[in-house]
Design a protein around this motif. Sequence first.
Motif, PDB file in Angstrom:
ATOM      1  N   SER A 195       0.512   2.208  11.546  1.00 26.07           N
ATOM      2  CA  SER A 195       0.604   0.742  11.521  1.00 26.07           C
ATOM      3  C   SER A 195       1.859   0.309  10.778  1.00 26.07           C
ATOM      4  O   SER A 195       2.397   1.050   9.956  1.00 26.07           O
ATOM      5  CB  SER A 195      -0.628   0.149  10.840  1.00 26.07           C
ATOM      6  N   ASN A 196       2.306  -0.931  11.094  1.00 27.26           N
ATOM      7  CA  ASN A 196       3.486  -1.480  10.400  1.00 27.26           C
ATOM      8  C   ASN A 196       3.186  -1.739   8.935  1.00 27.26           C
ATOM      9  O   ASN A 196       4.090  -1.776   8.105  1.00 27.26           O
ATOM     10  CB  ASN A 196       3.928  -2.788  11.061  1.00 27.26           C
ATOM     11  N   LEU A 197       1.896  -1.922   8.621  1.00 27.10           N
ATOM     12  CA  LEU A 197       1.511  -2.246   7.242  1.00 27.10           C
ATOM     13  C   LEU A 197       1.420  -0.995   6.368  1.00 27.10           C
ATOM     14  O   LEU A 197       1.795  -1.021   5.202  1.00 27.10           O
ATOM     15  CB  LEU A 197       0.147  -2.962   7.252  1.00 27.10           C
ATOM     16  N   VAL A 198       0.913   0.105   6.928  1.00 30.50           N
ATOM     17  CA  VAL A 198       0.662   1.290   6.102  1.00 30.50           C
ATOM     18  C   VAL A 198       1.403   2.535   6.614  1.00 30.50           C
ATOM     19  O   VAL A 198       2.335   3.026   5.976  1.00 30.50           O
ATOM     20  CB  VAL A 198      -0.857   1.600   5.989  1.00 30.50           C
ATOM     21  N   GLY A 199       0.969   3.049   7.752  1.00 31.71           N
ATOM     22  CA  GLY A 199       1.422   4.371   8.192  1.00 31.71           C
ATOM     23  C   GLY A 199       2.931   4.500   8.351  1.00 31.71           C
ATOM     24  O   GLY A 199       3.541   5.446   7.841  1.00 31.71           O
ATOM     25  N   LYS A 200       3.546   3.515   9.052  1.00 27.68           N
ATOM     26  CA  LYS A 200       4.977   3.627   9.330  1.00 27.68           C
ATOM     27  C   LYS A 200       5.810   3.529   8.044  1.00 27.68           C
ATOM     28  O   LYS A 200       6.602   4.429   7.758  1.00 27.68           O
ATOM     29  CB  LYS A 200       5.377   2.557  10.349  1.00 27.68           C
ATOM     30  N   PRO A 201       5.619   2.464   7.238  1.00 27.07           N
ATOM     31  CA  PRO A 201       6.436   2.404   6.003  1.00 27.07           C
ATOM     32  C   PRO A 201       6.165   3.558   5.053  1.00 27.07           C
ATOM     33  O   PRO A 201       7.079   4.039   4.390  1.00 27.07           O
ATOM     34  CB  PRO A 201       6.045   1.061   5.362  1.00 27.07           C
ATOM     35  N   LEU A 202       4.932   4.053   5.019  1.00 27.84           N
ATOM     36  CA  LEU A 202       4.643   5.183   4.125  1.00 27.84           C
ATOM     37  C   LEU A 202       5.372   6.437   4.606  1.00 27.84           C
ATOM     38  O   LEU A 202       5.922   7.195   3.794  1.00 27.84           O
ATOM     39  CB  LEU A 202       3.129   5.422   4.037  1.00 27.84           C
TER      40      LEU A 202
ATOM     41  N   THR B 243       0.825  -1.222   0.000  1.00 29.63           N
ATOM     42  CA  THR B 243       0.000   0.000   0.000  1.00 29.63           C
ATOM     43  C   THR B 243       0.859   1.271   0.000  1.00 29.63           C
ATOM     44  O   THR B 243       0.641   2.157  -0.839  1.00 29.63           O
ATOM     45  CB  THR B 243      -0.988  -0.023   1.184  1.00 29.63           C
ATOM     46  N   PRO B 244       1.866   1.374   0.889  1.00 33.40           N
ATOM     47  CA  PRO B 244       2.730   2.565   0.834  1.00 33.40           C
ATOM     48  C   PRO B 244       3.425   2.722  -0.519  1.00 33.40           C
ATOM     49  O   PRO B 244       3.494   3.831  -1.045  1.00 33.40           O
ATOM     50  CB  PRO B 244       3.745   2.303   1.952  1.00 33.40           C
ATOM     51  N   LEU B 245       3.899   1.614  -1.079  1.00 34.43           N
ATOM     52  CA  LEU B 245       4.541   1.698  -2.400  1.00 34.43           C
ATOM     53  C   LEU B 245       3.560   2.249  -3.426  1.00 34.43           C
ATOM     54  O   LEU B 245       3.907   3.080  -4.260  1.00 34.43           O
ATOM     55  CB  LEU B 245       4.940   0.291  -2.878  1.00 34.43           C
ATOM     56  N   GLY B 246       2.333   1.767  -3.337  1.00 36.90           N
ATOM     57  CA  GLY B 246       1.290   2.206  -4.272  1.00 36.90           C
ATOM     58  C   GLY B 246       1.009   3.699  -4.141  1.00 36.90           C
ATOM     59  O   GLY B 246       0.794   4.388  -5.143  1.00 36.90           O
TER      60      GLY B 246
END
Length: 288
Positions: free
Chosen positions: A174-181, A148-151
């Motif tokens: 979140s580790n899935l979206v907010g943090k990596p983005l 999702t962040p890559l997208g």
Amino acid sequence: MKIIDGKKISSDIRLEIKTKVEKIKRTTGKTPGLATILVGQNPASQVYIKSKIKACQDAGIKSFHHNLDEKVSKEDIIALINDLNKNSDVDGILLQLPLANNEFDKDCINAINPLKDVDGLHPFNAGLLNLSKSWNEVIKKNILVSCTPLGVIDLLNKSNISIEGKTAIVIGRSNLVGKPLSILLLANNATVIMAHSKTKNLKELCINADIVVAAIGKPKFVTKDFIKEGTTVIDVGINRTSDGLCGDVDFESIRGMDINITPVPGGVGPMTITMLLENTLKAFKNRI
Ligand code: NAP
């Protein structure tokens, strides 16, 4: 108001991916493969998995799906992951989260071979992302980053919305979206504010930002009061309400403003699956 058409951008990228897969098959005789694991019968997860399998098939990527009973033990999930780690036909492993028992999530993620971790959630890949100094480095090193962040970064790039020097606020950590983005925006030279449920003065922080990302999971949380003219608004949220699907942004309240915005549906969602295909190709290349 300019709509960032994730559906169209995504479908263009998927055509490019299909061509890349054909070339890989021609030149290596191999077919990239993605294994998906679903535990239980969660209806939303079933929909996501179905879309992921279909997207693989459309792109010519081999798909291996495993649906496990919701009462399956952690050890049995890890045993399947170990088999997939050893299977040379499988380049990527996607464990659909949350698991029926979400206490298993961490150990199961950690069992995935980092080279096959197409969701970028393994500490090895999360660490590589964290240590990367620039977007160039993320690309050059073929780091597996959460889809999702890559997208989101791809949507901004393809829409010619510059990130460098901008103030970006990401609501959600979140580790899935907010943090990596947040890390990806930083790697692209934005000045990043990571906001969460304990953040004070959220509206004021948002209204001064050039890019506002909502990744909260609360229907229509971000309203007109959060947004100034000229802002780019990225709505990651997918919320199922009695009125149907909606994002974390109150789209109607900001309709007509001079902003760029991703709609829900048809914004970030399609890009997530597209980036999963991209990551599967990355994983294929990293393994040969
Ligand atoms: P999550 O793990 O539940 O995280 C939600 C985040 O929002 C948390 O960091 C939380 O803060 C923060 N938050 C909650 N209430 C808040 C408030 N009142 N003010 C400020 N921040 C608040 O969710 P997620 O997995 O990141 O997903 C977020 C949304 O994106 C969901 O709607 C999900 O369905 C959607 N999603 C969409 C895609 C896609 O492809 N479009 C992919 C993944 C997720 P704390 O950390 O302080 O609790």
